[in-house]
Design an enzyme around this catalytic site. Structure first.
Site, short mmCIF file in Angstrom:
data_model
loop_
_atom_site.label_atom_id
_atom_site.label_comp_id
_atom_site.label_asym_id
_atom_site.label_seq_id
_atom_site.Cartn_x
_atom_site.Cartn_y
_atom_site.Cartn_z
CG ASP A 215 -0.13 -0.15 2.54
OD1 ASP A 215 0.83 -0.94 2.56
OD2 ASP A 215 -0.47 0.52 3.53
CD GLU A 216 -1.30 4.64 2.85
OE1 GLU A 216 -2.19 5.48 2.97
OE2 GLU A 216 -0.67 4.16 3.83
CB VAL A 217 4.53 2.65 -3.29
CG1 VAL A 217 6.03 2.79 -3.59
CG2 VAL A 217 4.20 1.22 -2.87
#
Ligand code: ACM
Length: 571
Positions: A215-217
């Protein structure tokens, strides 16, 4: 070791003189025993079981809790008592979030700088992990580890900066949010490192599933590194999502060599995602449809975020496959179940029981029982019973506020603050972050931490406001008058108890809400109110529903029901 497809069904017959529990697996028998324990009731000079026949089986095969030990460490005792509670409500997966920007929580013998430099000395030893995995197995619970990558990975790079996409140096992140450090997906050394890491960890976590996060790179490090940009171009990867998908394929290959199937958050959905990957939907229920539409099994978490501090009924009514859903039968068959998420930005070992329980029991029922079981009033009635059962197992949620108030005040009893906390609840996750600007170093020892997410009074008042019979209105009147009388007492207390000042705004808010409630009751008595009063009352309620300091007023919804119900004279 039970499998993800374990038959958990059981049949229980209780008759005069005996009981029979039948199940085709040990796990099924464990589920049935939990039901037996739930049915025991004290009566007169002993305990009784009702004579019943129960034929039971779960609706979904994947019913989990994510526990975040990365942002705040959760010591082994906390994990074990959480497992005790999970077993009592028939959950079967502990999703253990073990690495984050703020902490790397597992001893690694191959790469000791991971836990030595990335954990502040707060990590699980191999012995502790073996013990917890065995403890979970004895309760019919699988343990799925999550090592979040390529983002949310700062703590790895404190000891091993060479695997990041920018040179570093790195320090454990103390703030919360989405940060730039990300694994370098272009270097073979990254995959050699991960291969050895997975090999070591596979010896600790026997479950066939392994969560890679995903998630959320943050795009910054990849965009700013010329070697990574050139790699993207050379391989015709059109953007960073495609680059992440490429990374995921390599990691999936490593996991497969060690007998693991990959799970990731919904950002991993991409063409080329290896078949057999499981997608966990957190950004919205729509990702359940997208993932299953592409043929991937999926787990729903979006409506079950316990860290958001929503009331139990809101989680309870969120069904992975609600009546009239738009998934095809083939897609619906790919919905494995759901997981509640206990992210730990605002949660410590001291407060975690109160954030998980008893609300998790409502999610557990949603994932076990038929979809038609939806009666919120009956859910709260049973949740109250279950909450005491969970306390008996050693969980601290029921005693939480009183215990923390003793720590805050140094006094054995503090009826005023107790009343304040019975009538308030913490700000939501987003509100708290904005107002308090929390970091990992923010002490979680304030009134907001002593408050509980869904205080019983909230639902009791909603019911009273819905009933509106004379006894209900009388009970509401007592509560409203109590709030008005409470305010000056909290003001006085704040002179001698420093942290009582945390409650000043809420005390003022309760007094105002009490006044408004009394006005509504007065109009009921008189038969009607003017349209103008209703309009201003609604505006006052909008204001009162906002956070007061870091607390929200638990009675705001009930007073809204009351105000809406006051009759208006015909025009
Ligand atoms: C997530 O909440 N970032 C999975």
């Amino acid at each position: 070791m039970q499998t993800p497809d374990e038959d958990e069904s059981y049949r229980l017959e209780i008759r005069h003189g005996g009981a029979r529990l039948t199940a085709s697996t040990v796990v099924g028998a464990l589920r049935g025993l939990e039901t037996v324990v739930q049915l025991v009731t004290p009566d007169g000079d002993g305990f009784v079981l009702p004579t019943v026949t129960v034929e039971d089986a779960p609706r979904f095969r994947w019913r989990g809790l994510l526990l975040d030990a990365g942002r705040h460490f959760m010591p082994p005792d906390v994990v074990k008592r959480t497992l005790d509670g999970m077993a009592a409500v028939k959950l079967n997966v502990l999703h253990w979030h073990l690495s984050e920007d703020q902490g790397f929580r597992v001893e690694s013998r191959k790469f000791p700088l991971l836990h030595q430099m990335g954990s502040d000395g707060q990590y699980y030893t191999h012995d502790q992990i073996h013990e917890i995995v065995a403890y979970a197995r004895d309760r019919g619970i699988r343990v799925v580890p999550e090592f979040d990558m390529p983002g949310h990975s700062t703590s790895w790079f404190v000891g091993y900066p060479e695997h990041a996409s920018a040179p570093g140096p790195y320090a454990i992140e103390r703030r919360f949010g989405v940060f730039e450090p990300a694994f370098d997906p272009t270097r073979e050394e990254t995959y050699e490192f991960l291969e050895q890491f997975v090999e070591e960890m596979a010896g600790l976590f026997p479950d066939p599933y392994w969560h890679i996060g995903g998630d959320e790179v943050h795009p910054r490090q990849w965009n700013d590194n010329p070697r990574i940009v050139a790699f993207r171009t050379r391989r015709s990867l059109k953007d960073n999502d495609a680059l992440q998908a490429w990374f995921n394929q390599r990691v999936s290959g490593i996991l497969a060599r060690h007998g693991k199937r990959m799970i990731g958050w919904d950002e991993i959905l991409h063409e080329g995602l290896p078949a057999g990957t499981v997608v966990q939907s957190w950004r919205g229920v729509e990702y359940l449809g997208r993932a299953t539409g592409m043929g991937f099994s999926s787990i729903l978490s979006a409506p079950y975020y316990l860290d958001q501090i929503y009331p139990a009924d809101q989680h309870y009514l969120a069904d992975p496959l609600p009546a009239g859903h738009s998934l095809s039968p083939a897609q619906a068959a790919l919905v494995l179940g759901g997981e509640a998420c206990m992210w730990a930005e605002h949660v410590s070992a001291e407060t975690v029981d109160s954030r998980i329980w008893p609300r998790l029991a409502a999610v557990a029922e949603r994932l076990w029982s038929p979809p038609a079981v939806q009666d919120v009033a009956d859910m709260y009635r049973r949740l109250s019973v279950m909450s005491l059962h969970l306390e008996r197992l050693g969980l601290g949620h029921e005693a939480h506020s009183a215990r923390m108030l003793r720590a805050i005040t140094g006094q054995r009893e503090n009826p005023d603050l107790e009343e304040l906390l019975r009538s308030t609840m913490p700000a939501t996750f987003g509100q708290r972050g904005r107002i308090q600007k929390t970091t990992q170093l923010t002490p979680l020892t304030r009134l907001v931490d002593a408050a509980r997410p869904d205080p019983w009074l909230r639902w009791q008042m909603i019911q009273l406001a819905g009933d509106r019979n004379p006894a209900a209105l009388e009970a509401l009147g007592r509560i409203f008058r109590g709030w008005k009388a409470l305010e000056p007492r909290i003001v006085r207390l704040a002179d001698s108890v420093p942290l009582a000042a945390d409650g000043l705004e809420a005390a003022r808010g309760l007094a105002r809400l009490g006044s408004l409630g009394l006005e509504a009751l007065d109009y009921f008595e008189r038969g009607s109110a003017t349209a103008q009063w209703k309009e201003t009352a609604r505006a006052r309620l909008t204001d009162l529903a906002k956070p007061h300091g870091l607390l929200r007023l638990a009675g705001a919804e009930a007073v809204t029901v009351l105000v809406d119900a006051v009759p208006q004279p015909a025009e």
